[in-house]
Design a protein around this motif. Structure first.
Motif, PDB file in Angstrom:
ATOM      1  N   GLY A 138    -101.731 -37.334  27.389  1.00 39.17           N
ATOM      2  CA  GLY A 138    -101.214 -36.419  28.402  1.00 39.17           C
ATOM      3  C   GLY A 138     -99.704 -36.433  28.531  1.00 39.17           C
ATOM      4  O   GLY A 138     -99.147 -35.663  29.301  1.00 39.17           O
ATOM      5  N   GLY A 139     -99.031 -37.295  27.773  1.00 40.54           N
ATOM      6  CA  GLY A 139     -97.583 -37.403  27.895  1.00 40.54           C
ATOM      7  C   GLY A 139     -96.847 -36.674  26.785  1.00 40.54           C
ATOM      8  O   GLY A 139     -97.420 -36.247  25.792  1.00 40.54           O
ATOM      9  N   THR A 140     -95.547 -36.516  26.992  1.00 36.62           N
ATOM     10  CA  THR A 140     -94.673 -35.917  25.993  1.00 36.62           C
ATOM     11  C   THR A 140     -93.611 -36.933  25.620  1.00 36.62           C
ATOM     12  O   THR A 140     -92.944 -37.485  26.489  1.00 36.62           O
ATOM     13  CB  THR A 140     -94.002 -34.643  26.530  1.00 36.62           C
ATOM     14  N   THR A 141     -93.483 -37.198  24.327  1.00 39.17           N
ATOM     15  CA  THR A 141     -92.490 -38.134  23.824  1.00 39.17           C
ATOM     16  C   THR A 141     -91.399 -37.334  23.128  1.00 39.17           C
ATOM     17  O   THR A 141     -91.681 -36.554  22.227  1.00 39.17           O
ATOM     18  CB  THR A 141     -93.132 -39.123  22.830  1.00 39.17           C
ATOM     19  N   GLY A 142     -90.174 -37.514  23.580  1.00 38.22           N
ATOM     20  CA  GLY A 142     -89.047 -36.806  22.993  1.00 38.22           C
ATOM     21  C   GLY A 142     -88.405 -37.626  21.888  1.00 38.22           C
ATOM     22  O   GLY A 142     -88.372 -38.856  21.949  1.00 38.22           O
ATOM     23  N   VAL A 143     -87.918 -36.927  20.862  1.00 43.74           N
ATOM     24  CA  VAL A 143     -87.242 -37.607  19.755  1.00 43.74           C
ATOM     25  C   VAL A 143     -86.094 -36.728  19.267  1.00 43.74           C
ATOM     26  O   VAL A 143     -86.221 -35.505  19.207  1.00 43.74           O
ATOM     27  CB  VAL A 143     -88.238 -37.951  18.613  1.00 43.74           C
ATOM     28  N   ARG A 144     -84.968 -37.368  18.981  1.00 43.34           N
ATOM     29  CA  ARG A 144     -83.805 -36.687  18.416  1.00 43.34           C
ATOM     30  C   ARG A 144     -83.523 -37.295  17.055  1.00 43.34           C
ATOM     31  O   ARG A 144     -83.359 -38.510  16.935  1.00 43.34           O
ATOM     32  CB  ARG A 144     -82.584 -36.870  19.307  1.00 43.34           C
ATOM     33  N   LEU A 145     -83.455 -36.434  16.049  1.00 41.41           N
ATOM     34  CA  LEU A 145     -83.205 -36.890  14.681  1.00 41.41           C
ATOM     35  C   LEU A 145     -81.953 -36.204  14.146  1.00 41.41           C
ATOM     36  O   LEU A 145     -81.546 -35.153  14.637  1.00 41.41           O
ATOM     37  CB  LEU A 145     -84.405 -36.549  13.789  1.00 41.41           C
ATOM     38  N   ARG A 146     -81.373 -36.814  13.114  1.00 40.43           N
ATOM     39  CA  ARG A 146     -80.173 -36.251  12.490  1.00 40.43           C
ATOM     40  C   ARG A 146     -80.399 -36.081  10.994  1.00 40.43           C
ATOM     41  O   ARG A 146     -81.080 -36.894  10.374  1.00 40.43           O
ATOM     42  CB  ARG A 146     -78.958 -37.166  12.676  1.00 40.43           C
ATOM     43  N   VAL A 147     -79.805 -35.042  10.450  1.00 38.71           N
ATOM     44  CA  VAL A 147     -79.665 -34.880   9.004  1.00 38.71           C
ATOM     45  C   VAL A 147     -78.179 -34.634   8.770  1.00 38.71           C
ATOM     46  O   VAL A 147     -77.468 -34.129   9.638  1.00 38.71           O
ATOM     47  CB  VAL A 147     -80.502 -33.706   8.444  1.00 38.71           C
ATOM     48  N   TYR A 148     -77.694 -35.062   7.594  1.00 42.29           N
ATOM     49  CA  TYR A 148     -76.267 -34.837   7.314  1.00 42.29           C
ATOM     50  C   TYR A 148     -76.044 -34.822   5.812  1.00 42.29           C
ATOM     51  O   TYR A 148     -76.808 -35.382   5.032  1.00 42.29           O
ATOM     52  CB  TYR A 148     -75.397 -35.896   7.981  1.00 42.29           C
ATOM     53  N   ASN A 149     -74.975 -34.128   5.434  1.00 38.77           N
ATOM     54  CA  ASN A 149     -74.590 -34.028   4.044  1.00 38.77           C
ATOM     55  C   ASN A 149     -73.609 -35.167   3.757  1.00 38.77           C
ATOM     56  O   ASN A 149     -72.456 -35.120   4.175  1.00 38.77           O
ATOM     57  CB  ASN A 149     -73.956 -32.679   3.751  1.00 38.77           C
ATOM     58  N   ALA A 150     -74.072 -36.176   3.029  1.00 33.70           N
ATOM     59  CA  ALA A 150     -73.251 -37.365   2.753  1.00 33.70           C
ATOM     60  C   ALA A 150     -72.185 -37.094   1.684  1.00 33.70           C
ATOM     61  O   ALA A 150     -71.288 -37.907   1.508  1.00 33.70           O
ATOM     62  CB  ALA A 150     -74.144 -38.516   2.307  1.00 33.70           C
ATOM     63  N   CYS A 151     -72.275 -35.959   0.990  1.00 33.15           N
ATOM     64  CA  CYS A 151     -71.290 -35.648  -0.051  1.00 33.15           C
ATOM     65  C   CYS A 151     -70.027 -35.014   0.524  1.00 33.15           C
ATOM     66  O   CYS A 151     -69.031 -34.877  -0.181  1.00 33.15           O
ATOM     67  CB  CYS A 151     -71.909 -34.720  -1.096  1.00 33.15           C
ATOM     68  N   ILE A 152     -70.070 -34.600   1.779  1.00 32.75           N
ATOM     69  CA  ILE A 152     -68.877 -34.056   2.429  1.00 32.75           C
ATOM     70  C   ILE A 152     -68.172 -35.185   3.149  1.00 32.75           C
ATOM     71  O   ILE A 152     -68.732 -35.823   4.017  1.00 32.75           O
ATOM     72  CB  ILE A 152     -69.245 -32.932   3.415  1.00 32.75           C
ATOM     73  N   VAL A 153     -66.938 -35.448   2.714  1.00 34.64           N
ATOM     74  CA  VAL A 153     -66.168 -36.551   3.337  1.00 34.64           C
ATOM     75  C   VAL A 153     -64.920 -36.067   3.994  1.00 34.64           C
ATOM     76  O   VAL A 153     -64.378 -35.070   3.759  1.00 34.64           O
ATOM     77  CB  VAL A 153     -65.796 -37.638   2.315  1.00 34.64           C
TER      78      VAL A 153
ATOM     79  N   GLY B 176     -81.364 -32.535  -2.612  1.00 38.32           N
ATOM     80  CA  GLY B 176     -80.721 -33.377  -3.611  1.00 38.32           C
ATOM     81  C   GLY B 176     -80.348 -34.729  -3.030  1.00 38.32           C
ATOM     82  O   GLY B 176     -80.881 -35.174  -2.013  1.00 38.32           O
ATOM     83  N   SER B 177     -79.395 -35.363  -3.692  1.00 36.61           N
ATOM     84  CA  SER B 177     -78.993 -36.695  -3.241  1.00 36.61           C
ATOM     85  C   SER B 177     -77.943 -36.640  -2.133  1.00 36.61           C
ATOM     86  O   SER B 177     -77.600 -37.666  -1.559  1.00 36.61           O
ATOM     87  CB  SER B 177     -78.458 -37.503  -4.425  1.00 36.61           C
ATOM     88  N   CYS B 178     -77.418 -35.465  -1.847  1.00 39.48           N
ATOM     89  CA  CYS B 178     -76.374 -35.361  -0.824  1.00 39.48           C
ATOM     90  C   CYS B 178     -76.927 -35.381   0.605  1.00 39.48           C
ATOM     91  O   CYS B 178     -76.373 -36.023   1.482  1.00 39.48           O
ATOM     92  CB  CYS B 178     -75.553 -34.095  -1.029  1.00 39.48           C
ATOM     93  N   TRP B 179     -78.015 -34.666   0.842  1.00 38.48           N
ATOM     94  CA  TRP B 179     -78.539 -34.569   2.198  1.00 38.48           C
ATOM     95  C   TRP B 179     -79.397 -35.785   2.528  1.00 38.48           C
ATOM     96  O   TRP B 179     -80.281 -36.155   1.771  1.00 38.48           O
ATOM     97  CB  TRP B 179     -79.371 -33.307   2.362  1.00 38.48           C
ATOM     98  N   GLU B 180     -79.085 -36.395   3.643  1.00 35.11           N
ATOM     99  CA  GLU B 180     -79.837 -37.556   4.117  1.00 35.11           C
ATOM    100  C   GLU B 180     -80.375 -37.272   5.505  1.00 35.11           C
ATOM    101  O   GLU B 180     -79.751 -36.556   6.289  1.00 35.11           O
ATOM    102  CB  GLU B 180     -78.948 -38.799   4.118  1.00 35.11           C
ATOM    103  N   GLY B 181     -81.526 -37.839   5.782  1.00 35.29           N
ATOM    104  CA  GLY B 181     -82.140 -37.667   7.093  1.00 35.29           C
ATOM    105  C   GLY B 181     -82.448 -39.011   7.705  1.00 35.29           C
ATOM    106  O   GLY B 181     -82.068 -40.054   7.170  1.00 35.29           O
TER     107      GLY B 181
END
Length: 147
Positions: A132-147, A117-122
């Motif tokens: 031959g290399g490995t690229t690391g990535v860190r991502l976040r998701v969060y519920n914007a409707c919880i304040v 829905g509209s609450c969860w944002e990524g």
């Protein structure tokens, strides 16, 4: 003039030793790069990452506690090539962690919640993958409707 001959002889010996060491190291480096990957992985790299749940449940603390990986089954991670944004992979990690083999190049990695829905944002990040290399990535998701 005699000192010059001695100097040149020493330089030649050092160059021969350096060449022999470099020649001996090449097969070792190739074996280390290819070990455990198999011939089918030739010409590829890896994107490896984790998606964190950055939702602040209840009153937020400062500094915030370390985020935990998102472990629900509605997580989606997409990998698109850049600049054309062609879909390369669509993953559904259950433990928040993912890994995908891709050709070397630039990619956009995006995490979002399916049916969130509209609450969860990524978020997304652009990464570059080398052969031959490995690229690391860190991502976040969060519920914007919880304040």
């Amino acid at each position: 003039m005699n000192w010059l001959n001695g100097y040149l002889t020493s330089v030649r010996k050092l160059l021969v030793i350096a060449f022999l060491l470099a020649a001996a190291a090449l097969p070792v480096q190739a074996a280390a790069r290819d070990s455990g990957t198999g011939a089918s992985d030739s010409g590829t790299g890896t994107i490896r990452g984790v998606v964190y749940d950055a939702t602040c449940y209840g009153p937020c603390q400062y500094p915030p506690p370390p985020p935990r990986p998102y472990t629900r089954d509605n997580l989606v991670v997409t990998v698109r090539s850049l600049p054309d944004r062609e879909l390369v992979a669509r993953l559904h990690p259950k433990d928040g962690r993912f890994r995908v083999k891709v050709r070397p190049g630039a990619y956009r990695v995006r995490a979002f919640i399916r049916n969130g829905g509209s609450c969860w944002e990524g978020e997304y990040k652009d990464v570059r993958v080398a052969e031959g290399g490995t690229t690391g990535v860190r991502l976040r998701v969060y519920n914007a409707c919880i304040v």
